[in-house]
Design a protein around this motif. Structure first.
Motif, PDB file in Angstrom:
ATOM      1  N   TYR A  62       4.565  -3.241  -0.759  1.00  0.00           N
ATOM      2  CA  TYR A  62       3.754  -2.963   0.246  1.00  0.00           C
ATOM      3  C   TYR A  62       3.700  -1.423   1.039  1.00  0.00           C
ATOM      4  O   TYR A  62       4.070  -1.291   1.561  1.00  0.00           O
ATOM      5  CB  TYR A  62       2.846  -3.701   1.446  1.00  0.00           C
ATOM      6  CG  TYR A  62       2.817  -2.886   3.122  1.00  0.00           C
ATOM      7  CD1 TYR A  62       1.305  -2.941   2.881  1.00  0.00           C
ATOM      8  CD2 TYR A  62       3.835  -3.104   4.132  1.00  0.00           C
ATOM      9  CE1 TYR A  62       1.171  -2.276   4.183  1.00  0.00           C
ATOM     10  CE2 TYR A  62       3.005  -2.749   4.902  1.00  0.00           C
ATOM     11  CZ  TYR A  62       1.890  -2.154   5.218  1.00  0.00           C
ATOM     12  OH  TYR A  62       1.212  -2.038   6.564  1.00  0.00           O
ATOM     13  N   SER A  70       4.242  -5.551  12.317  1.00  0.00           N
ATOM     14  CA  SER A  70       4.415  -4.451  10.999  1.00  0.00           C
ATOM     15  C   SER A  70       4.005  -5.224   9.841  1.00  0.00           C
ATOM     16  O   SER A  70       3.878  -6.582   9.585  1.00  0.00           O
ATOM     17  CB  SER A  70       5.920  -4.343  11.149  1.00  0.00           C
ATOM     18  OG  SER A  70       6.827  -3.640  10.298  1.00  0.00           O
ATOM     19  N   SER A 107       4.962  -5.577   6.930  1.00  0.00           N
ATOM     20  CA  SER A 107       6.237  -6.914   5.971  1.00  0.00           C
ATOM     21  C   SER A 107       6.067  -8.036   7.151  1.00  0.00           C
ATOM     22  O   SER A 107       7.233  -8.046   6.129  1.00  0.00           O
ATOM     23  CB  SER A 107       7.412  -5.747   5.177  1.00  0.00           C
ATOM     24  OG  SER A 107       7.375  -4.682   6.613  1.00  0.00           O
ATOM     25  N   ARG A 139       5.397 -11.449   6.149  1.00  0.00           N
ATOM     26  CA  ARG A 139       6.150 -12.196   4.371  1.00  0.00           C
ATOM     27  C   ARG A 139       7.124 -12.796   5.592  1.00  0.00           C
ATOM     28  O   ARG A 139       8.375 -13.749   4.405  1.00  0.00           O
ATOM     29  CB  ARG A 139       6.811 -11.077   3.789  1.00  0.00           C
ATOM     30  CG  ARG A 139       5.367 -10.315   2.696  1.00  0.00           C
ATOM     31  CD  ARG A 139       5.193  -9.563   1.470  1.00  0.00           C
ATOM     32  NE  ARG A 139       6.989  -8.355   1.936  1.00  0.00           N
ATOM     33  CZ  ARG A 139       6.566  -7.577   1.488  1.00  0.00           C
ATOM     34  NH1 ARG A 139       5.363  -6.497   1.537  1.00  0.00           N
ATOM     35  NH2 ARG A 139       8.139  -7.304   1.904  1.00  0.00           N
ATOM     36  N   SER A 165       7.356   4.328   8.461  1.00  0.00           N
ATOM     37  CA  SER A 165       6.828   4.571   7.447  1.00  0.00           C
ATOM     38  C   SER A 165       5.620   4.820   7.222  1.00  0.00           C
ATOM     39  O   SER A 165       4.636   4.546   6.913  1.00  0.00           O
ATOM     40  CB  SER A 165       6.847   3.007   6.557  1.00  0.00           C
ATOM     41  OG  SER A 165       7.278   1.865   7.573  1.00  0.00           O
ATOM     42  N   ASP A 216      13.682   0.191  -0.054  1.00  0.00           N
ATOM     43  CA  ASP A 216      12.172   0.244   0.470  1.00  0.00           C
ATOM     44  C   ASP A 216      12.078   1.874   1.485  1.00  0.00           C
ATOM     45  O   ASP A 216      12.349   2.448   0.756  1.00  0.00           O
ATOM     46  CB  ASP A 216      12.125  -0.467   2.048  1.00  0.00           C
ATOM     47  CG  ASP A 216      11.779  -2.012   1.650  1.00  0.00           C
ATOM     48  OD1 ASP A 216      11.297  -2.008   0.467  1.00  0.00           O
ATOM     49  OD2 ASP A 216      11.828  -2.830   2.507  1.00  0.00           O
TER      50      ASP A 216
HETATM   51  O1  PMV Z   1       6.178  -2.873   7.893  1.00  0.00           O
HETATM   52  P1  PMV Z   1       5.978  -2.024   7.559  1.00  0.00           P
HETATM   53  O2  PMV Z   1       5.498  -0.774   7.933  1.00  0.00           O
HETATM   54  O3  PMV Z   1       7.495  -0.639   8.113  1.00  0.00           O
HETATM   55  O4  PMV Z   1       6.063  -1.023   6.253  1.00  0.00           O
HETATM   56  C1  PMV Z   1       7.259  -1.310   4.769  1.00  0.00           C
HETATM   57  C2  PMV Z   1       6.638  -1.078   4.145  1.00  0.00           C
HETATM   58  C3  PMV Z   1       7.890  -1.284   2.552  1.00  0.00           C
HETATM   59  O5  PMV Z   1       8.872  -1.556   3.799  1.00  0.00           O
HETATM   60  C4  PMV Z   1       8.319   0.639   2.410  1.00  0.00           C
HETATM   61  C5  PMV Z   1       7.271  -1.862   1.701  1.00  0.00           C
HETATM   62  C6  PMV Z   1       7.909  -3.516   1.858  1.00  0.00           C
HETATM   63  O6  PMV Z   1       6.625  -3.876   1.035  1.00  0.00           O
HETATM   64  O7  PMV Z   1       8.552  -4.162   2.705  1.00  0.00           O
END
Ligand code: PMV
Length: 341
Positions: free
Chosen positions: A36, A155, A157, A160, A208, A299
């Motif tokens: 993502y 957040s 990710s 999931r 991120s 990541d």
């Molecule tokens: O959940 P966030 O906003 O920290 O985004 C993280 C995105 C990555 O870890 C770089 C990729 C992913 O799909 O987890």
């Protein structure tokens, strides 16, 4: 366009009053095989593309929620944080969405068994464990789909991290994000392994969120990212179905390196890699030349995860100091909320 409050109102409505003495939950961290990277809506963390991950079994976050008086208390790994610290502020802002009334205060006790903010997706397990603990605390009894939507707003990710094994987060197209949630692929691959190498447990230099925004706004390479994801998702679904480690590993590695390429090509540039990251990549590529099927993913941080199958675990342990995760092992000793609804 909805804001977070409207989404929460839609999902939990008025069910906020019946708090139990304590809510508690565990959620696993996850590592994306197809990343993502990029938001179509920054308020609701709606992604530009779908993504696919595998959950890291027992590595993750345990969170307990209680009611407090006077002020919120955030305890991270046994240490009470000052409410002005960025991590505490982020949790408190998220909790604001769920208070029955403004005077309602929370005590949150959260512990990670993975390094916080070093690209090991602790924000993913953190927000997933938080919504599961809130679900327990307020006795909402929500579906995993609704919990995934709530976790996503903490957040991306985290959407999931509510399920085990392989998980697909569908991007969705609605502006309220009600079709943007994750679901389990329900495919077991018992021999599948992830090797977690911790090269650095320092806080990352750039979030991120910021790196994603700068990439979308300034990286010409980002224009090819949706096409990359669409090809890689197809390949990964085939690879997982057929337990084809070569197709799975090659696709995940190219996907991760392509994501990093888009941010390296942004302005200001973002390079999360350390010298140890590069030497690990070289060592993995050397092993593949010797016929050992091991692949990497990363990541938004300097740490590398290895992708391989059980039959080469000893070879991996001879070369790398890493924790080997078996994502499909049983959960007999863990109080994990695997709910089927
Ligand atoms: O959940 P966030 O906003 O920290 O985004 C993280 C995105 C990555 O870890 C770089 C990729 C992913 O799909 O987890």
């Amino acid at each position: 366009m909805w804001n977070k409050h409207q989404v929460v109102e839609h999902i939990i409505g008025k069910q906020r009053e019946q708090a139990k003495a304590k809510g508690k939950a565990f959620a696993p961290s996850n590592i994306a095989l197809c990343k993502y990277w990029g938001k179509r809506d920054a308020e609701l963390n709606l992604p530009v593309t779908s993504s696919l991950s595998v959950s890291l079994h027992h590595l993750g976050t345990v969170t307990e929620i209680m009611r407090a008086t006077e002020k919120d208390h955030i305890v991270l790994n046994g240490i009470e944080l000052d409410e002005h610290e960025p991590f505490a502020k982020r949790l408190i802002t998220f909790l604001d969405l769920y208070r029955p009334h403004p005077e309602f205060k929370f005590k949150v006790n959260t512990s990670n068994n993975i390094p916080t903010a070093a690209g090991l997706a602790s924000s993913a397990s953190g927000f997933a464990a938080m919504v599961l603990a809130l679900d327990d605390f307020f006795a909402w009894n929500l579906s995993l789909q609704d919990l995934s939507i709530l976790a996503r707003m903490g957040s991306g990710s985290a959407a999931r991290s509510l399920m085990n094994g392989f998980v697909l987060w569908q991007a969705g197209s609605r502006s309220d994000g009600m079709d943007s949630f994750a679901k389990s692929l329900d495919i077991e691959w018992p021999e599948f392994r992830i090797g977690v190498l911790t090269l650095s447990d320092l806080e990352k230099s750039k979030s991120s969120r910021q790196a994603m925004t700068e990439t979308i706004n300034t990286s010409i390479l980002y224009k090819s990212w949706p096409a990359q994801v669409s090809r890689d998702l197809d390949r990964l679904l085939t690879a997982i179905q057929n337990k084809d480690i070569q197709l799975c590993g090659e696709t995940a590695e190219q996907n991760a390196l392509s994501m990093h390429a888009t941010m390296i090509a942004s302005w200001p540039p973002t390079l999360y890699w350390l010298a140890e990251t590069v030497s690990t990549l070289n060592r993995v590529w050397e092993m593949r030349k010797q016929g050992i099927p091991v692949y990497i993913t990363m990541d938004a941080g300097p740490n590398v995860k290895l992708i391989f199958e059980k039959n080469i675990s000893t070879k991996i342990q001879n070369v790398f100091k890493c924790e080997i995760i078996a994502p499909f092992a049983s959960f007999s000793n863990l109080n994990f909320h695997k709910r089927e609804r």
